[in-house]
Design a protein around this motif. Sequence first.
Motif, PDB file in Angstrom:
ATOM      1  N   ASP A  40      51.596  52.252  19.491  1.00 41.09           N
ATOM      2  CA  ASP A  40      52.332  53.346  18.860  1.00 41.09           C
ATOM      3  C   ASP A  40      51.373  54.091  17.909  1.00 41.09           C
ATOM      4  N   VAL A  41      51.090  55.345  18.224  1.00 39.34           N
ATOM      5  CA  VAL A  41      50.059  56.066  17.460  1.00 39.34           C
ATOM      6  C   VAL A  41      50.472  56.265  15.998  1.00 39.34           C
ATOM      7  N   PRO A  42      51.717  56.673  15.711  1.00 37.82           N
ATOM      8  CA  PRO A  42      52.078  56.773  14.287  1.00 37.82           C
ATOM      9  C   PRO A  42      51.867  55.454  13.548  1.00 37.82           C
ATOM     10  N   PHE A  43      52.224  54.350  14.194  1.00 34.40           N
ATOM     11  CA  PHE A  43      51.983  53.064  13.539  1.00 34.40           C
ATOM     12  C   PHE A  43      50.490  52.823  13.339  1.00 34.40           C
ATOM     13  N   GLN A  44      49.713  53.141  14.367  1.00 38.35           N
ATOM     14  CA  GLN A  44      48.261  52.921  14.269  1.00 38.35           C
ATOM     15  C   GLN A  44      47.648  53.745  13.133  1.00 38.35           C
ATOM     16  N   TYR A  45      48.165  54.956  12.937  1.00 36.28           N
ATOM     17  CA  TYR A  45      47.654  55.764  11.815  1.00 36.28           C
ATOM     18  C   TYR A  45      47.944  55.069  10.490  1.00 36.28           C
ATOM     19  N   LEU A  46      49.153  54.512  10.373  1.00 31.55           N
ATOM     20  CA  LEU A  46      49.478  53.782   9.153  1.00 31.55           C
ATOM     21  C   LEU A  46      48.544  52.591   8.981  1.00 31.55           C
ATOM     22  N   ARG A  47      48.310  51.905  10.090  1.00 28.07           N
ATOM     23  CA  ARG A  47      47.489  50.695  10.028  1.00 28.07           C
ATOM     24  C   ARG A  47      46.021  51.024   9.715  1.00 28.07           C
ATOM     25  N   PHE A  48      45.511  52.071  10.336  1.00 25.81           N
ATOM     26  CA  PHE A  48      44.111  52.434  10.093  1.00 25.81           C
ATOM     27  C   PHE A  48      43.865  52.701   8.611  1.00 25.81           C
ATOM     28  N   PHE A  49      44.749  53.478   8.014  1.00 36.22           N
ATOM     29  CA  PHE A  49      44.388  53.979   6.688  1.00 36.22           C
ATOM     30  C   PHE A  49      45.564  54.332   5.808  1.00 36.22           C
ATOM     31  N   PHE A  50      46.641  54.871   6.404  1.00 36.42           N
ATOM     32  CA  PHE A  50      47.597  55.608   5.577  1.00 36.42           C
ATOM     33  C   PHE A  50      48.667  54.743   4.924  1.00 36.42           C
ATOM     34  N   GLU A  51      48.795  53.470   5.320  1.00 33.37           N
ATOM     35  CA  GLU A  51      49.640  52.535   4.588  1.00 33.37           C
ATOM     36  C   GLU A  51      48.751  51.392   4.109  1.00 33.37           C
ATOM     37  N   ASN A  52      48.442  51.430   2.848  1.00 37.13           N
ATOM     38  CA  ASN A  52      47.478  50.469   2.303  1.00 37.13           C
ATOM     39  C   ASN A  52      48.104  49.091   2.096  1.00 37.13           C
ATOM     40  N   ASP A  53      49.419  49.041   1.924  1.00 40.19           N
ATOM     41  CA  ASP A  53      50.090  47.784   1.563  1.00 40.19           C
ATOM     42  C   ASP A  53      50.340  46.946   2.811  1.00 40.19           C
ATOM     43  N   ASP A  54      49.698  45.774   2.867  1.00 42.15           N
ATOM     44  CA  ASP A  54      49.800  44.937   4.071  1.00 42.15           C
ATOM     45  C   ASP A  54      51.224  44.470   4.328  1.00 42.15           C
ATOM     46  N   GLU A  55      51.913  44.109   3.245  1.00 42.92           N
ATOM     47  CA  GLU A  55      53.285  43.583   3.428  1.00 42.92           C
ATOM     48  C   GLU A  55      54.188  44.654   4.001  1.00 42.92           C
ATOM     49  N   ARG A  56      54.059  45.863   3.425  1.00 43.09           N
ATOM     50  CA  ARG A  56      54.900  46.946   3.923  1.00 43.09           C
ATOM     51  C   ARG A  56      54.575  47.241   5.386  1.00 43.09           C
ATOM     52  N   LEU A  57      53.282  47.215   5.699  1.00 38.05           N
ATOM     53  CA  LEU A  57      52.874  47.489   7.076  1.00 38.05           C
ATOM     54  C   LEU A  57      53.430  46.427   8.028  1.00 38.05           C
ATOM     55  N   GLU A  58      53.366  45.164   7.604  1.00 37.81           N
ATOM     56  CA  GLU A  58      53.895  44.067   8.431  1.00 37.81           C
ATOM     57  C   GLU A  58      55.396  44.235   8.645  1.00 37.81           C
ATOM     58  N   ARG A  59      56.074  44.678   7.573  1.00 34.82           N
ATOM     59  CA  ARG A  59      57.524  44.843   7.675  1.00 34.82           C
ATOM     60  C   ARG A  59      57.860  45.962   8.676  1.00 34.82           C
ATOM     61  N   ILE A  60      57.099  47.032   8.594  1.00 35.66           N
ATOM     62  CA  ILE A  60      57.306  48.131   9.538  1.00 35.66           C
ATOM     63  C   ILE A  60      57.083  47.635  10.977  1.00 35.66           C
ATOM     64  N   ALA A  61      56.015  46.876  11.167  1.00 38.60           N
ATOM     65  CA  ALA A  61      55.707  46.356  12.505  1.00 38.60           C
ATOM     66  C   ALA A  61      56.832  45.449  12.996  1.00 38.60           C
ATOM     67  N   ALA A  62      57.288  44.581  12.096  1.00 39.72           N
ATOM     68  CA  ALA A  62      58.343  43.636  12.477  1.00 39.72           C
ATOM     69  C   ALA A  62      59.626  44.379  12.822  1.00 39.72           C
ATOM     70  N   ASP A  63      59.984  45.361  12.003  1.00 43.49           N
ATOM     71  CA  ASP A  63      61.198  46.144  12.251  1.00 43.49           C
ATOM     72  C   ASP A  63      61.098  46.896  13.574  1.00 43.49           C
ATOM     73  N   TYR A  64      59.897  47.352  13.868  1.00 47.40           N
ATOM     74  CA  TYR A  64      59.709  48.110  15.107  1.00 47.40           C
ATOM     75  C   TYR A  64      59.819  47.182  16.310  1.00 47.40           C
ATOM     76  N   ARG A  65      59.176  46.014  16.193  1.00 48.76           N
ATOM     77  CA  ARG A  65      59.224  45.043  17.289  1.00 48.76           C
ATOM     78  C   ARG A  65      60.645  44.544  17.536  1.00 48.76           C
ATOM     79  N   SER A  66      61.395  44.412  16.435  1.00 48.44           N
ATOM     80  CA  SER A  66      62.761  43.882  16.575  1.00 48.44           C
ATOM     81  C   SER A  66      63.722  44.929  17.122  1.00 48.44           C
ATOM     82  N   GLY A  67      63.318  46.191  17.076  1.00 53.11           N
ATOM     83  CA  GLY A  67      64.222  47.251  17.517  1.00 53.11           C
ATOM     84  C   GLY A  67      65.029  47.859  16.389  1.00 53.11           C
ATOM     85  N   ASP A  68      64.872  47.325  15.185  1.00 50.29           N
ATOM     86  CA  ASP A  68      65.591  47.908  14.049  1.00 50.29           C
ATOM     87  C   ASP A  68      65.045  49.291  13.688  1.00 50.29           C
ATOM     88  N   LEU A  69      63.751  49.454  13.861  1.00 51.36           N
ATOM     89  CA  LEU A  69      63.113  50.730  13.526  1.00 51.36           C
ATOM     90  C   LEU A  69      62.851  51.513  14.810  1.00 51.36           C
TER      91      LEU A  69
END
Lengths: 411, 411
Positions: free
Chosen positions: A323-352
């Motif tokens: 997912d390119v928007p996610f990858q942009y966050l991961r590369f640089f634009f979301e510095n907080d690892d926990e928040r990034l992990e939560r976004i990834a988890a929510d996306y994988r679960s289908g919540d996001l």
Amino acid sequence: MTEPNGTSNSTDNTSTARSSESNPADDEFTVTPYAVDGTVDYAKLLERFGADPLTDDQIDRFPDQPMLRRRTFYAGRDADRYLEAVESDEPHAIVTGRGPSGPMHLGHVLPLYLAKRFQQATGATVYVPLSDDEKFLAKEQSFESIGAYTRENLRDILAVGFDPERTRIVVDTADSDVIYPIAVRLAKHLTPATVDAVYGQQDTVGLQFYPAVQATHLLLPQLVAGRQPTLVPVAVDQDPHVRVCRDVAAKDALPVEKPGALLGRFLPSLDGPGKMSSSGDAPSIELTADPETVAETIRTHAYTGGRATLEEHREHGGDPAVDVPFQYLRFFFENDDERLERIAADYRSGDLLSGELKEIAIDRITGFLTAHQQRRSKLGSLEEALEPYRLTEQERRRALERAGVPSGLES
Amino acid sequence: MTEPNGTSNSTDNTSTARSSESNPADDEFTVTPYAVDGTVDYAKLLERFGADPLTDDQIDRFPDQPMLRRRTFYAGRDADRYLEAVESDEPHAIVTGRGPSGPMHLGHVLPLYLAKRFQQATGATVYVPLSDDEKFLAKEQSFESIGAYTRENLRDILAVGFDPERTRIVVDTADSDVIYPIAVRLAKHLTPATVDAVYGQQDTVGLQFYPAVQATHLLLPQLVAGRQPTLVPVAVDQDPHVRVCRDVAAKDALPVEKPGALLGRFLPSLDGPGKMSSSGDAPSIELTADPETVAETIRTHAYTGGRATLEEHREHGGDPAVDVPFQYLRFFFENDDERLERIAADYRSGDLLSGELKEIAIDRITGFLTAHQQRRSKLGSLEEALEPYRLTEQERRRALERAGVPSGLES
């Protein structure tokens, strides 16, 4: 994070199909340490080039920055040498360049922000060479056109906010008084056969000569200020430049160390994996883009890891790895690892949903760009803004002296 | 002119034998228009290069100078174009360079004195580029060594006494701020195949690029001061440089005319026909040589057209066409045609002996060198002496502007 993906569109659907093809095992994805990319085998590239993957210990010792922490920069040459200098408070330098053949976009500026972080954290000297000569030679553009892009690119580079005491910006044609004589010295060790082997056959003698100019860029911090570890953060496809410079430096008796490298993955193109390109078909997000354009571009063109239908997505979840928007966050634009992990988890679960993920990326990217553009708009005259970043007369003389080049005509 | 040849020595005897071999028909020699040389077929060279022999009319229209009058410079490209500008009082330029890999000797300085004569007679602008980059690349010498020769050569060039208002001296490494960007522009039209075809395969990418620098030299007067006929007086073996520049200029949209050429014969080596060389076995007369050294060198080493014995010489006469002291007088050092003809006649008749002819040449050459050395000794600081001959900031800016190269970083 539970709203339906209102902006899901045909691009998303198409991308889902491509995603399934290239990444059948979605659940193998983790935010760190390794991202997966269907088109580039980054591990194989290292084998081919003879560079080393960064170890956990090395990552810990570098200044904390998302591109290193998440191994966007995933490999290196002589990284330990650089880290030792950092740890013993000795001089150390970063060289990260720009080829000014068009407007700068997000992919171009990320290494500059990495360099700025290193400078702030450890006092690294940063050199930013602009290869307007090479771009003129390589592109179907006039020098006037390259010159106009050079000036625009300089504004973006200045907007990064480097410390002028520790940063030098060099433009090949404007600084050829120091660049060319040193390149001539290095060119004495560079055969046409080597250039052909590394870069392929060149169309003009200008492009054949250019690797000597590039090697000059990478040695310049040491020629100006004395022997010191120099790290060159580049996308992995730029590694040949570093290797040519290392070979030439080893053959010469110049008082320099071979420059090291930090080798990075490509920021994916908006419409899917691969290198972000400002000249290809995929739209790029330019650094001067306004928030509406950024939002519109991402909503319309970003390749996602979402499912074909809302129901499927809710049931099976999306794939952040492609997912390119996610990858942009991961590369640089979301510095907080926990928040990034939560976004990834929510996306994988289908919540996001994909559209929601896009909006998060739009928010972070426009926030970044607004700050960048504010600094850019305050620059005023380019000539005046650039002046404190240019090589001083003394620095030019010292570089030529260290290179053993007759620097003046004094008797 | 009837005294016996008291200084005749084994060199003379040896040279006589060689003379007979290479020039069986001594009596075909005339002072003008064509000199004969056993090793170079100058007419064939013109055919091969596609240049034109100078006509009597052209010779008359050039400023009177022995090297033209006696057709040491015997061919040209676009000579009429240059002469038309001279006659209509329009700007016109001469470019004559120097590769500073050793001390300058007589052969090197003659084109400079030709240029000075043109400047005095018609107000020609004269450009003297020094290719220290090319010499560093081509020779087994350090940049330090090339730099030391550059400074010594500059003193000799300054000693010629050019008008600083109409003369610019350019050193590639010291003036690379203007040379390199223009060379890059020209290099876009120069393929490796062309360079290989004209110069042969080069060992380094530096030498492959150099023809673009050389082309820059030849276009520089026009880039600094606007379109004008430019004539390049060079030994005929340097003609490929001119042709490459003409090709490149034709391919580019630069606001310049193709440079023309005056093609010359070689000043013979002291020990016989061929190109005078400072690096070969034959001793050369350096511009800094004192009168005793000049006399000793000519007496000991000069190849003559004399006979094996005094009796033979008195009976059959000598051959001025292969006599190096006579050729030196003919090339440049005896300006008076009648006196030169009388010397030739006396030598052919046997009245003038080889040793006597040598003494005449020694007299003229030491007279020339004493005046040159006096001017050289008065220069003082090289930096200060050179200053009025260097490109001004405005001239640099104009050249870059005409070449369409982004000259500064002004927005």
